[in-house]
Design an enzyme around this catalytic site. Structure first.
Site, PDB file in Angstrom:
ATOM      1  N   PHE A  16       0.831  -1.198   0.000  1.00 57.94           N
ATOM      2  CA  PHE A  16       0.000   0.000   0.000  1.00 57.94           C
ATOM      3  C   PHE A  16       0.862   1.242   0.000  1.00 57.94           C
ATOM      4  O   PHE A  16       2.017   1.218   0.417  1.00 57.94           O
ATOM      5  CB  PHE A  16      -0.928  -0.011   1.219  1.00 57.94           C
ATOM      6  N   CYS A  17       0.262   2.336  -0.455  1.00 65.27           N
ATOM      7  CA  CYS A  17       0.921   3.630  -0.539  1.00 65.27           C
ATOM      8  C   CYS A  17       1.641   3.935   0.776  1.00 65.27           C
ATOM      9  O   CYS A  17       1.068   3.740   1.840  1.00 65.27           O
ATOM     10  CB  CYS A  17      -0.135   4.704  -0.818  1.00 65.27           C
ATOM     11  N   PRO A  18       2.904   4.323   0.705  1.00 64.49           N
ATOM     12  CA  PRO A  18       3.677   4.741  -0.457  1.00 64.49           C
ATOM     13  C   PRO A  18       4.621   3.666  -1.004  1.00 64.49           C
ATOM     14  O   PRO A  18       5.440   3.958  -1.869  1.00 64.49           O
ATOM     15  CB  PRO A  18       4.481   5.916   0.097  1.00 64.49           C
TER      16      PRO A  18
END
Length: 79
Positions: A16-18
């Site tokens: 997941f981001c980042p």
């Protein structure tokens, strides 16, 4: 360009981001300018983050496709 025409692949599935974009910084530097990196991700935020990454850093986003729950990108490394 067909989906099989790439020089290296980065699998960011499950991240997941980042993290996908952080890995992309390393992955794009692993190919030579002009070569193509295929990126596979599952985080929907990559649909925003990866095009911006390419735009800001001078790489060409050749294609983006959704395949089930995966987002697949072909990126040509810029100079």
């Amino acid at each position: 360009m067909s989906v099989t025409d790439y020089d290296a692949e980065l699998d960011a599935s499950g991240l997941f981001c980042p993290e996908p974009v952080m890995m992309l910084h390393t992955g794009i530097n692993a190919v030579e300018p002009g070569q193509v990196l295929r990126v596979v991700a599952t985080d929907p935020s990559t649909t925003r983050d990866i095009p911006r990454f390419c735009q800001f850093l001078g790489h060409e986003l050749i294609s983006h496709a959704e395949q089930g729950e995966q987002f697949v990108y072909l990126i040509r490394r810029g100079e």
